[in-house]
Scaffold this motif. Structure first.
Motif, PDB file in Angstrom:
ATOM      1  N   ALA A  59      23.101  31.393 -13.028  1.00  0.00           N
ATOM      2  CA  ALA A  59      21.621  31.798 -13.588  1.00  0.00           C
ATOM      3  C   ALA A  59      20.920  30.797 -13.075  1.00  0.00           C
ATOM      4  O   ALA A  59      20.935  29.590 -12.594  1.00  0.00           O
ATOM      5  N   ALA A  60      19.458  31.197 -13.042  1.00  0.00           N
ATOM      6  CA  ALA A  60      18.315  30.336 -12.793  1.00  0.00           C
ATOM      7  C   ALA A  60      18.150  29.376 -13.976  1.00  0.00           C
ATOM      8  O   ALA A  60      18.348  29.845 -15.454  1.00  0.00           O
ATOM      9  N   ASP A  61      17.978  28.064 -13.601  1.00  0.00           N
ATOM     10  CA  ASP A  61      17.492  27.304 -14.802  1.00  0.00           C
ATOM     11  C   ASP A  61      16.298  27.503 -15.273  1.00  0.00           C
ATOM     12  O   ASP A  61      15.331  27.800 -14.682  1.00  0.00           O
ATOM     13  N   PRO A  62      16.100  27.617 -16.482  1.00  0.00           N
ATOM     14  CA  PRO A  62      14.821  28.096 -17.238  1.00  0.00           C
ATOM     15  C   PRO A  62      13.790  27.260 -17.221  1.00  0.00           C
ATOM     16  O   PRO A  62      12.658  27.336 -17.171  1.00  0.00           O
ATOM     17  N   LYS A  63      14.205  25.756 -16.706  1.00  0.00           N
ATOM     18  CA  LYS A  63      13.193  24.841 -16.675  1.00  0.00           C
ATOM     19  C   LYS A  63      12.760  24.745 -15.279  1.00  0.00           C
ATOM     20  O   LYS A  63      11.631  24.161 -14.790  1.00  0.00           O
ATOM     21  N   GLN A  64      13.675  24.852 -14.280  1.00  0.00           N
ATOM     22  CA  GLN A  64      13.257  24.877 -12.925  1.00  0.00           C
ATOM     23  C   GLN A  64      14.031  26.028 -12.155  1.00  0.00           C
ATOM     24  O   GLN A  64      15.102  26.134 -11.694  1.00  0.00           O
ATOM     25  N   PRO A  65      13.203  27.260 -12.205  1.00  0.00           N
ATOM     26  CA  PRO A  65      13.798  28.486 -11.564  1.00  0.00           C
ATOM     27  C   PRO A  65      14.191  28.540 -10.354  1.00  0.00           C
ATOM     28  O   PRO A  65      15.054  29.358  -9.898  1.00  0.00           O
ATOM     29  N   ASN A  66      13.841  27.615  -9.477  1.00  0.00           N
ATOM     30  CA  ASN A  66      14.491  27.432  -8.070  1.00  0.00           C
ATOM     31  C   ASN A  66      15.946  26.991  -8.058  1.00  0.00           C
ATOM     32  O   ASN A  66      16.479  26.928  -6.997  1.00  0.00           O
ATOM     33  N   ILE A  67      16.341  26.444  -9.187  1.00  0.00           N
ATOM     34  CA  ILE A  67      17.611  25.689  -9.111  1.00  0.00           C
ATOM     35  C   ILE A  67      18.569  26.852  -9.793  1.00  0.00           C
ATOM     36  O   ILE A  67      18.358  27.496 -10.869  1.00  0.00           O
ATOM     37  N   ARG A  68      19.711  27.137  -9.489  1.00  0.00           N
ATOM     38  CA  ARG A  68      20.819  27.983  -9.869  1.00  0.00           C
ATOM     39  C   ARG A  68      21.790  27.166 -10.616  1.00  0.00           C
ATOM     40  O   ARG A  68      22.467  26.206 -10.022  1.00  0.00           O
ATOM     41  N   LEU A  69      22.187  27.513 -11.989  1.00  0.00           N
ATOM     42  CA  LEU A  69      23.084  26.801 -12.633  1.00  0.00           C
ATOM     43  C   LEU A  69      24.466  27.782 -12.614  1.00  0.00           C
ATOM     44  O   LEU A  69      24.414  28.672 -12.246  1.00  0.00           O
ATOM     45  N   ARG A  70      25.643  26.960 -12.617  1.00  0.00           N
ATOM     46  CA  ARG A  70      26.951  27.529 -12.342  1.00  0.00           C
ATOM     47  C   ARG A  70      27.809  27.428 -13.544  1.00  0.00           C
ATOM     48  O   ARG A  70      27.961  26.170 -13.833  1.00  0.00           O
ATOM     49  N   SER A  71      28.378  28.250 -14.106  1.00  0.00           N
ATOM     50  CA  SER A  71      29.387  28.014 -15.220  1.00  0.00           C
ATOM     51  C   SER A  71      30.863  27.291 -14.738  1.00  0.00           C
ATOM     52  O   SER A  71      30.857  27.348 -13.370  1.00  0.00           O
ATOM     53  N   ARG A  72      31.650  27.088 -15.692  1.00  0.00           N
ATOM     54  CA  ARG A  72      32.744  26.601 -15.199  1.00  0.00           C
ATOM     55  C   ARG A  72      33.585  27.754 -14.648  1.00  0.00           C
ATOM     56  O   ARG A  72      33.213  28.834 -15.116  1.00  0.00           O
ATOM     57  N   ASP A  73      34.512  27.344 -13.919  1.00  0.00           N
ATOM     58  CA  ASP A  73      35.547  28.554 -13.239  1.00  0.00           C
ATOM     59  C   ASP A  73      36.453  28.755 -14.322  1.00  0.00           C
ATOM     60  O   ASP A  73      37.054  28.216 -15.005  1.00  0.00           O
ATOM     61  N   VAL A  74      36.777  30.140 -14.357  1.00  0.00           N
ATOM     62  CA  VAL A  74      38.101  30.679 -15.142  1.00  0.00           C
ATOM     63  C   VAL A  74      38.953  31.284 -14.107  1.00  0.00           C
ATOM     64  O   VAL A  74      38.654  31.831 -13.219  1.00  0.00           O
ATOM     65  N   GLU A  75      40.069  30.678 -14.083  1.00  0.00           N
ATOM     66  CA  GLU A  75      41.205  31.102 -13.205  1.00  0.00           C
ATOM     67  C   GLU A  75      41.862  32.128 -13.571  1.00  0.00           C
ATOM     68  O   GLU A  75      42.075  32.454 -14.514  1.00  0.00           O
ATOM     69  N   LEU A  76      42.100  33.036 -12.610  1.00  0.00           N
ATOM     70  CA  LEU A  76      42.806  34.347 -12.656  1.00  0.00           C
ATOM     71  C   LEU A  76      43.864  34.621 -11.799  1.00  0.00           C
ATOM     72  O   LEU A  76      43.829  33.797 -10.656  1.00  0.00           O
ATOM     73  N   THR A  77      44.705  35.547 -12.174  1.00  0.00           N
ATOM     74  CA  THR A  77      45.628  36.064 -10.953  1.00  0.00           C
ATOM     75  C   THR A  77      45.535  37.531 -10.824  1.00  0.00           C
ATOM     76  O   THR A  77      45.459  38.091 -11.836  1.00  0.00           O
ATOM     77  N   LEU A  78      45.992  38.062  -9.747  1.00  0.00           N
ATOM     78  CA  LEU A  78      46.126  39.395  -9.340  1.00  0.00           C
ATOM     79  C   LEU A  78      47.399  39.512  -8.740  1.00  0.00           C
ATOM     80  O   LEU A  78      48.089  39.009  -7.997  1.00  0.00           O
ATOM     81  N   ASN A  79      47.915  40.553  -9.707  1.00  0.00           N
ATOM     82  CA  ASN A  79      49.481  41.026  -9.048  1.00  0.00           C
ATOM     83  C   ASN A  79      49.458  42.389  -8.758  1.00  0.00           C
ATOM     84  O   ASN A  79      48.790  43.339  -9.528  1.00  0.00           O
ATOM     85  N   VAL A  80      49.637  42.624  -7.507  1.00  0.00           N
ATOM     86  CA  VAL A  80      49.812  44.013  -6.877  1.00  0.00           C
ATOM     87  C   VAL A  80      51.377  44.402  -6.899  1.00  0.00           C
ATOM     88  O   VAL A  80      52.026  43.575  -6.200  1.00  0.00           O
ATOM     89  N   THR A  81      51.551  45.329  -7.318  1.00  0.00           N
ATOM     90  CA  THR A  81      52.904  45.918  -7.255  1.00  0.00           C
ATOM     91  C   THR A  81      52.853  47.300  -6.216  1.00  0.00           C
ATOM     92  O   THR A  81      51.953  47.888  -6.202  1.00  0.00           O
ATOM     93  N   PRO A  82      54.035  47.510  -5.677  1.00  0.00           N
ATOM     94  CA  PRO A  82      54.060  48.527  -4.834  1.00  0.00           C
ATOM     95  C   PRO A  82      53.915  49.925  -5.198  1.00  0.00           C
ATOM     96  O   PRO A  82      54.155  50.300  -6.638  1.00  0.00           O
ATOM     97  N   ALA A  83      53.426  50.908  -4.516  1.00  0.00           N
ATOM     98  CA  ALA A  83      53.369  52.118  -4.924  1.00  0.00           C
ATOM     99  C   ALA A  83      54.841  52.751  -5.209  1.00  0.00           C
ATOM    100  O   ALA A  83      55.753  52.253  -4.853  1.00  0.00           O
ATOM    101  N   PRO A  84      54.904  53.758  -6.390  1.00  0.00           N
ATOM    102  CA  PRO A  84      55.968  54.195  -6.659  1.00  0.00           C
ATOM    103  C   PRO A  84      56.830  55.277  -5.498  1.00  0.00           C
ATOM    104  O   PRO A  84      56.047  55.802  -4.676  1.00  0.00           O
TER     105      PRO A  84
END
Length: 109
Positions: A84-109
């Motif tokens: 998101a844009a910093d409300p005090k300095q709109p030219n600067i983008r702020l970044r949240s902490r990362d949330v780790e995820l896993t994608l599990n792909v299983t075969p078609a039946p």
């Protein structure tokens, strides 16, 4: 915030599978504007366009497209984050902490 750190995709022999990732953002440090939520680190061919959460909203949904030729298996290390844009300095983008995820792909039946 997300309900579960694991995305499940069961392949289809005829078409790409769409997996919906729902979540909520929490604005802090005086942020009031739009926030862009991104899912990164996806395997080759899998896509998930970033979404913009409007200033008056907190809920988001990212649609993850898993092609039918995706190799089954588990992909760890996906990262979900918001910017998101910093409300005090709109030219600067702020970044949240990362949330780790896993994608599990299983075969078609």
């Amino acid at each position: 915030q997300i309900a579960t750190p694991k995305l499940e995709a069961k392949l289809d022999k005829a078409a790409a599978v769409m997996v919906k990732l729902d979540g909520k953002i929490e604005r802090r440090e005086g942020l009031t504007g739009e926030v862009v939520v991104t899912l990164a680190g996806l395997p080759a061919g899998v896509s998930a366009p970033a979404v913009t959460v409007k200033a008056d909203a907190v809920d988001f949904a990212i649609m993850v497209a898993v092609p039918m030729n995706t190799k089954p298996g588990e992909t760890k290390g996906l990262t979900l984050f918001a910017t998101a844009a910093d409300p005090k300095q709109p030219n600067i983008r702020l970044r949240s902490r990362d949330v780790e995820l896993t994608l599990n792909v299983t075969p078609a039946p």
